[in-house]
Write an enzyme that holds these catalytic residues in place. Structure first.
Site, short mmCIF file in Angstrom:
data_model
loop_
_atom_site.label_atom_id
_atom_site.label_comp_id
_atom_site.label_asym_id
_atom_site.label_seq_id
_atom_site.Cartn_x
_atom_site.Cartn_y
_atom_site.Cartn_z
N GLU A 27 10.65 -8.71 -1.78
CA GLU A 27 11.09 -7.33 -1.53
C GLU A 27 10.54 -6.94 -0.17
O GLU A 27 9.37 -6.58 -0.07
CB GLU A 27 10.52 -6.38 -2.58
CG GLU A 27 10.95 -6.66 -3.99
CD GLU A 27 12.33 -6.12 -4.28
OE1 GLU A 27 13.02 -5.66 -3.36
OE2 GLU A 27 12.70 -6.18 -5.46
N LYS A 61 -2.64 -9.51 -6.25
CA LYS A 61 -3.46 -8.97 -5.17
C LYS A 61 -2.83 -7.67 -4.73
O LYS A 61 -1.86 -7.65 -3.97
CB LYS A 61 -3.52 -9.94 -3.97
CG LYS A 61 -4.53 -9.48 -2.93
CD LYS A 61 -4.24 -9.99 -1.54
CE LYS A 61 -3.16 -9.23 -0.84
NZ LYS A 61 -3.41 -7.78 -0.67
N CYS A 113 10.44 1.67 1.72
CA CYS A 113 11.34 0.63 2.26
C CYS A 113 12.80 1.07 2.17
O CYS A 113 13.62 0.60 2.95
CB CYS A 113 11.11 -0.70 1.58
SG CYS A 113 11.10 -0.58 -0.20
N TRP A 141 0.80 -1.22 0.00
CA TRP A 141 0.00 0.00 0.00
C TRP A 141 0.83 1.28 0.00
O TRP A 141 0.27 2.36 -0.10
CB TRP A 141 -0.93 0.01 1.23
CG TRP A 141 -0.21 -0.37 2.50
CD1 TRP A 141 -0.21 -1.61 3.08
CD2 TRP A 141 0.64 0.44 3.30
NE1 TRP A 141 0.58 -1.61 4.21
CE2 TRP A 141 1.13 -0.37 4.36
CE3 TRP A 141 1.07 1.78 3.24
CZ2 TRP A 141 2.00 0.11 5.34
CZ3 TRP A 141 1.94 2.25 4.21
CH2 TRP A 141 2.38 1.42 5.24
N GLY A 167 6.45 -6.43 0.85
CA GLY A 167 5.77 -6.11 2.10
C GLY A 167 6.68 -6.34 3.28
O GLY A 167 7.90 -6.18 3.17
P1 NAD Z 1 1.60 -6.51 7.31
O1 NAD Z 1 2.77 -7.32 7.69
O2 NAD Z 1 0.28 -6.85 7.90
O3 NAD Z 1 1.35 -6.54 5.72
C1 NAD Z 1 2.32 -6.19 4.79
C2 NAD Z 1 1.74 -6.40 3.37
O4 NAD Z 1 1.54 -7.77 3.16
C3 NAD Z 1 0.37 -5.77 3.14
O5 NAD Z 1 0.34 -5.25 1.83
C4 NAD Z 1 -0.61 -6.92 3.31
O6 NAD Z 1 -1.77 -6.78 2.51
C5 NAD Z 1 0.18 -8.09 2.83
N1 NAD Z 1 -0.10 -9.34 3.52
C6 NAD Z 1 -0.26 -9.51 4.85
N2 NAD Z 1 -0.44 -10.82 5.14
C7 NAD Z 1 -0.42 -11.48 3.95
C8 NAD Z 1 -0.53 -12.83 3.58
N3 NAD Z 1 -0.68 -13.81 4.49
N4 NAD Z 1 -0.47 -13.14 2.27
C9 NAD Z 1 -0.28 -12.19 1.33
N5 NAD Z 1 -0.13 -10.89 1.62
C10 NAD Z 1 -0.20 -10.53 2.91
O7 NAD Z 1 1.99 -5.05 7.64
P2 NAD Z 1 1.35 -3.66 7.26
O8 NAD Z 1 0.85 -3.03 8.51
O9 NAD Z 1 0.45 -3.72 6.08
O10 NAD Z 1 2.67 -2.92 6.80
C11 NAD Z 1 3.66 -2.57 7.73
C12 NAD Z 1 4.99 -3.21 7.46
O11 NAD Z 1 5.07 -3.73 6.15
C13 NAD Z 1 6.06 -2.17 7.57
O12 NAD Z 1 6.69 -2.31 8.81
C14 NAD Z 1 7.01 -2.45 6.46
O13 NAD Z 1 8.13 -3.15 6.95
C15 NAD Z 1 6.32 -3.42 5.57
N6 NAD Z 1 6.10 -2.90 4.23
C16 NAD Z 1 7.13 -2.94 3.35
C17 NAD Z 1 6.97 -2.47 2.08
C18 NAD Z 1 8.08 -2.53 1.09
O14 NAD Z 1 8.08 -1.76 0.16
N7 NAD Z 1 9.03 -3.44 1.23
C19 NAD Z 1 5.75 -1.95 1.69
C20 NAD Z 1 4.69 -1.91 2.60
C21 NAD Z 1 4.88 -2.41 3.88
#
Ligand code: NAD
Length: 481
Positions: free
Chosen positions: A253, A178, A287, A154, A231
């Site tokens: 990533e 997704k 990130c 997101w 993520g």
């Molecule tokens: P989160 O760990 O709940 O989710 C991270 C992402 O993964 C979200 O887009 C979510 O929809 C997806 N996700 C969650 N569980 C999943 C699953 N079982 N299967 C597939 N997709 C799944 O955390 P959050 O609150 O959404 O984001 C916060 C953390 O995520 C941050 O601390 C950051 O480290 C990380 N993040 C990293 C990036 C990046 O560019 N590397 C981008 C967004 C978030």
């Protein structure tokens, strides 16, 4: 579109935009106002099975389309997206919060991503290996790996989705993606543009819903041949295990906790100005955002003063207000996480040079924050803040700074600011990360490889590596008979 409810975001399966089969919907919330701005369809297992079947058919067809023809279709879609940039940027800001100007750049970048992959996809060359025997030919070809299951986040809801879609399609793969439930419009609009440009049904499928249900259904399916996730580290590790259990190659990533070494041979105020712009872009939800600043010797005080002053002067507000330089955090989870990390650090003895608190009580606004005097035990030094927080500390000896810079489990991006080629070489050679920027940001271009080491994941998006991620090699040896 329903005026009261806002926009309806549907699924794209087999070339058709449709609600989920259970007619279940989730609300889309504007992080600046907390108002509901739309709703999105939730995919059921039956919808996912339809998407899988469509991706299998789409792949069978798309892989036979020549790279030359594929390139034309991708470029056409890029033009359509650019022509719709204003509307797409407005929706992106309403769903994710970033300033409109940043949202527009992100959408325009998606056109560039398509153009670049459209061209790179025409260069999936193989090679010929000299044979030991007369008459034998030995060739290595590159083929698309197959249907891809992709999960994009997101923070950059448009460009992160596009990097996966464009890479997969340029290689000749189909994809089920997704995108983020919080900010779904851009990815769906990309599906529409690619369909209008002539990409066949089933090549791009877009699903939303409950992330764990979707990944646990798609990744084990024998139709899926490649997994790509952007993520958090915990989710990445879970999905990497799932992919491994089913022998699927994966690109991961994950997060970062980028260190910045500011040496005493650069103007500290000038470095601070550049770094404030980098730090607070997208409210720090990047990130590769610089997070741990190590500043050498006498430069520490003037750097801190200039950095904290510029951070405090940033105009924080709704992204749709052209005066805003920083918007809200993208969701409530992020606000809670940043508040908790900063409060814990302060309880541990850290000092707040500026910010350190939420702004107002409506919308997820958090002040640009600078912390100093951090005890080594502070959780924020090892947990990615993923928000508008800079941690500034002094150093004397470069070896000490490098050791501290490398002391986290992350390894995505690192930065160094110096005029000395010797120090630049030391930083480039010693910092443990997949990317190093010297004296500028410069690590997120589509033509350069983007990826991390250690807990930050494996594989790349961007560069020729980004295309290779969707290709497999085949060796063919032919003898005369
Ligand atoms: P989160 O760990 O709940 O989710 C991270 C992402 O993964 C979200 O887009 C979510 O929809 C997806 N996700 C969650 N569980 C999943 C699953 N079982 N299967 C597939 N997709 C799944 O955390 P959050 O609150 O959404 O984001 C916060 C953390 O995520 C941050 O601390 C950051 O480290 C990380 N993040 C990293 C990036 C990046 O560019 N590397 C981008 C967004 C978030």
């Amino acid at each position: 579109m329903n005026a009261e409810r806002g926009r309806d975001i549907q699924l794209l399966i087999d070339g058709e935009f449709r609600a989920g089969s259970s007619n279940d919907w989730l609300a889309i919330v504007n992080p600046a106002t907390e108002a509901t701005v739309g709703r999105l369809a939730v995919a059921t297992k039956a919808d996912l099975d339809r998407a899988l079947a469509a991706a299998a058919r789409g792949f069978a067809q798309w892989r036979t389309v020549s790279p030359f023809e594929r390139s034309k279709l991708l470029r056409r879609a890029g033009d359509l997206i650019r022509s719709r940039a204003d509307g797409l940027a407005e929706a992106l800001t309403a769903e994710q919060g970033k300033p409109l100007a940043e949202a527009r750049i992100e959408i325009m970048t998606c056109g560039d991503i398509l153009d670049w992959y459209a061209e790179e996809g025409r260069r999936t060359y193989g090679r010929t290996i000299p044979a030991r025997l007369p008459g034998v030919t030995q060739i290595v070809t590159q083929e698309p790996v197959g249907p891809v299951a992709a999960f994009s986040p997101w923070n950059f809801p448009a460009s992160q989705a596009m990097r996966k879609i464009a890479g997969a399609l340029a290689a000749g793969c189909s994809i089920i993606i997704k995108p983020p439930e919080e900010a779904p419009s851009a990815a769906l609009a990309f599906g529409a543009a690619l369909t209008e440009a002539g990409v066949p049904a089933g090549v791009v499928n877009i699903v939303f819903g409950r992330p764990a249900e979707i990944s646990e259904h798609l990744i084990p399916s024998p139709i899926i041949r490649k997994v790509s996730f952007t993520g958090s580290v915990p989710v990445g590790k879970h999905l990497a295990q799932l992919a491994g259990a089913h022998m699927k190659p994966a690109t991961m990533e994950l997060g970062g906790h980028a260190p910045v070494l500011v040496f005493d041979d650069v103007d500290p105020a000038k470095a601070a100005q550049i770094l404030v712009g980098m730090k607070f872009r997208n409210a720090g939800q990047v990130c590769v955002s610089p997070t741990r600043f190590y500043v050498q010797g006498d430069s520490y005080r003037p750097f801190l003063k200039a950095f904290a002053g510029a951070a405090q002067a940033l105009r924080v507000g709704e992204g749709r207000d052209p005066q805003s330089q920083m918007g809200p955090l993208a969701n409530r989870r992020r606000l809670d996480a940043v508040e908790s990390l900063v409060n814990d650090a302060v309880a541990d003895g850290a000092k707040v040079a500026t910010g350190g608190k939420r702004i107002g009580n409506r919308g997820y606004f958090y002040a640009p924050t600078v912390l100093t005097d951090l005890p080594a035990s502070a959780r924020i030094l090892s947990t990615e803040p993923f928000g508008p927080v800079a941690l500034i500390q002094p150093f004397g000896d470069p070896a000490e700074a490098i050791e501290k810079a490398n002391a986290t489990s992350y390894g995505l991006a690192s930065y160094a600011f110096t005029k000395s080629s010797e120090r630049a070489a030391l930083a480039a050679g010693s910092l443990q990360s997949g990317m190093v920027g010297i004296n500028h940001f410069g690590v997120g271009l589509i033509e350069t490889p983007f990826g991390g080491i250690k807990d930050s994941g494996y594989g790349h998006e961007g560069g020729s590596e980004g295309l290779a991620a969707y290709l497999v090699k085949k060796f063919v040896s032919q003898a005369p008979i």
